[in-house]
Design an enzyme around this catalytic site. Structure first.
Site, PDB file in Angstrom:
ATOM      1  N   LYS A 107       0.809  -1.214   0.000  1.00 50.28           N
ATOM      2  CA  LYS A 107       0.000   0.000   0.000  1.00 50.28           C
ATOM      3  C   LYS A 107       0.846   1.269   0.000  1.00 50.28           C
ATOM      4  CE  LYS A 107      -4.235  -1.955   1.884  1.00 50.28           C
ATOM      5  NZ  LYS A 107      -3.926  -3.347   2.232  1.00 50.28           N
TER       6      LYS A 107
HETATM    7  C1  PLP Z   1      -4.670  -4.399   1.678  1.00 45.57           C
HETATM    8  C2  PLP Z   1      -3.982  -5.699   1.623  1.00 45.57           C
HETATM    9  C3  PLP Z   1      -4.396  -6.737   0.744  1.00 45.57           C
HETATM   10  C4  PLP Z   1      -5.627  -6.618  -0.115  1.00 45.57           C
HETATM   11  O1  PLP Z   1      -5.480  -5.727  -1.200  1.00 45.57           O
HETATM   12  P1  PLP Z   1      -6.771  -5.235  -2.013  1.00 45.57           P
HETATM   13  O2  PLP Z   1      -6.249  -4.253  -2.998  1.00 45.57           O
HETATM   14  O3  PLP Z   1      -7.696  -4.628  -1.014  1.00 45.57           O
HETATM   15  O4  PLP Z   1      -7.369  -6.448  -2.645  1.00 45.57           O
HETATM   16  C5  PLP Z   1      -3.643  -7.888   0.690  1.00 45.57           C
HETATM   17  N1  PLP Z   1      -2.560  -8.059   1.486  1.00 45.57           N
HETATM   18  C6  PLP Z   1      -2.147  -7.104   2.346  1.00 45.57           C
HETATM   19  C7  PLP Z   1      -0.971  -7.370   3.203  1.00 45.57           C
HETATM   20  C8  PLP Z   1      -2.829  -5.894   2.446  1.00 45.57           C
HETATM   21  O5  PLP Z   1      -2.406  -4.959   3.312  1.00 45.57           O
END
Ligand code: PLP
Length: 435
Positions: A107
């Site tokens: 993210k």
């Molecule tokens: C947010 C997150 C996901 C999911 O990603 P999306 O884009 O919401 O599908 C998967 N793994 C981790 C570690 C995350 O922080």
């Protein structure tokens, strides 16, 4: 680029408006009017392009002339200031590690890009200060706090469920200071999410704050996630095999960005949507029936989403054609026991420590590759550093991991969070004059 609302295609907005508002006034997600394809010579030049150069070419059409070239170049450079290595697992499988950024989760890419775009737009209109209001189950909050730290004209308010995030995550949320405020909510993640949604619709709050969101519904957080699919393809192209990518998914922003990259011409032969027991999308692929559910708590809690927001964008990409979607994507779901077993297998057979989300991605990839009769190479996205889910890793592998050096000072910093018991507390916090 013009963006339209997925609730009403007649409602359109510029990139700037889409970024500043997050959601359209009719609560629809924004979607670009056209998905550009990259020119033929892009693919010839790709092997020589730097990360920044290729990312600039990919994102430029989505931003248009709303951010000058030199500024956008800096934004992209600062977004991609870390590596995206591929760790080989077996002959046929690699782990694309997206966790080498400052908060150790993928993210960081979207949060850094969005923070810088919003910062630029707010410089343009000095009078309007923005408030980013975001609910987190752990990773989003940390990435947003780090990405927006010190960005002028923007205050960030993060709601997180008390006692439900890991120690490292809590430090990342609550110790930044400056323009970042953490609110510790007496409840679970869904309570935080509901409060945020209510605040967005609350006229008294909107009269005094320009609220925007910072999850993957915001185009500036969603679209830059295309970058690492291109970076991975650049590294993988010499293998000369069809490339399959498995994405551990919750809200489906990450996977949906991969499909956008594919739509622009990136030769990914197939996607795997890998989920935990929150399996609305794999079930839809199987039955053709889309049934959002209540969220189930699992070990891979960043994917505990019962009604994925970005599903509507996936539908838009394939023009609501289920058969077209099935050609591009398969879905698999796994329970906690399978997830733990996969972590153990990756560790004992391949000497690889995966976090529970990456382990789900690995399982989906492995299941799909076994159905293939032709040769292919598969990548699963390792979306977080295992240290972020230390308790789960320790439980599954019996290992104690060291906190990476760069993050050690964080553990000694003092937590600062305002307790929030209910919506009235939040409202009072948002409407009272800033101290
Ligand atoms: C947010 C997150 C996901 C999911 O990603 P999306 O884009 O919401 O599908 C998967 N793994 C981790 C570690 C995350 O922080």
């Amino acid at each position: 680029m013009i963006y339209y609302s997925l609730n009403d295609t007649q409602h359109t907005a510029s990139y700037k408006t889409a970024v500043k508002k997050g959601l359209a006034p009719d609560k629809g997600l924004y979607f670009p009017k056209t998905i550009p394809t990259l020119p033929d010579d892009f693919w010839q030049r790709l092997p020589q392009l730097s990360k920044t150069e290729l990312a600039l070419e990919v994102i430029r059409p989505y931003v248009g002339d709303e951010i000058p070239n030199a500024v956008l170049k800096t934004i992209v450079e600062e977004t991609l200031c870390f590596d995206f290595p591929i760790a080989p697992i077996s002959e046929q499988i690699g782990s694309l590690e997206l966790f080498h950024g400052p908060t150790l989760a993928f993210k960081d890419v979207g949060a850094r890009f969005m923070a810088r775009c919003l910062g630029y737009f707010n410089q343009e209109d000095e009078a309007t200060k923005s408030t980013v209001l975001v609910a987190t189950s752990g990773d989003t909050g940390g990435a947003v706090a780090d990405g927006f730290l010190g960005v002028e004209g923007i205050e960030v308010v993060i709601l997180y469920p008390k006692g439900k995030v890991s120690k490292l995550q809590e430090k990342q949320l609550t110790t930044q200071g400056q323009n970042i405020t953490a609110l510790e909510v007496d409840g679970v993640f869904d309570d935080c999410q509901t409060m945020v949604k209510t605040a967005f619709l609350d006229a008294e709050i909107c009269a005094v704050k320009n609220l925007t969101s910072a999850n993957s519904i915001n185009v500036a957080r969603w679209l830059p996630q295309m970058f690492y699919y291109f970076i991975a393809y650049q590294a993988m192209a010499p293998k000369n095999k069809p490339l399959v990518v498995s994405v551990p998914s919750g809200n489906f922003g990450n996977l949906c960005a991969g499909m956008m990259a594919q739509q622009m011409g990136l030769p990914i032969s197939h996607f795997i949507s890998s989920t935990n027991r929150n399996k609305v999308v794999p079930e839809y692929l199987k039955s053709g029936d889309y049934q959002p559910r209540q969220t189930i708590a699992t070990l891979s809690n960043a994917m505990d989403v019962g009604a994925p927001s970005n599903f509507v964008r996936i539908q838009e990409i394939v023009k609501n054609n289920l058969e077209a979607l099935r050609k591009r994507m398969s879905g698999y779901s796994f329970d906690d026991q399978a997830t733990k077993a996969a972590m153990q297998k990756l560790y004992t057979d391949h000497a690889y420590i995966a976090d529970p989300h990456g382990a789900v991605g690995y399982l989906g990839l492995d299941a799909y590759l076994k159905t293939l009769k032709t040769d292919a190479y598969g990548l699963f996205l390792e979306t977080a550093h295992p240290i972020k889910f230390h308790d789960v890793v320790k439980g599954a592998l019996g290992l104690s991991l060291e906190i990476p050096k760069a993050l050690k000072p964080l553990m000694n910093r003092e937590k600062k969070a305002h307790p929030i018991k209910n919506y009235d507390d939040l409202k009072r916090f948002l409407t009272s004059p800033t101290p």
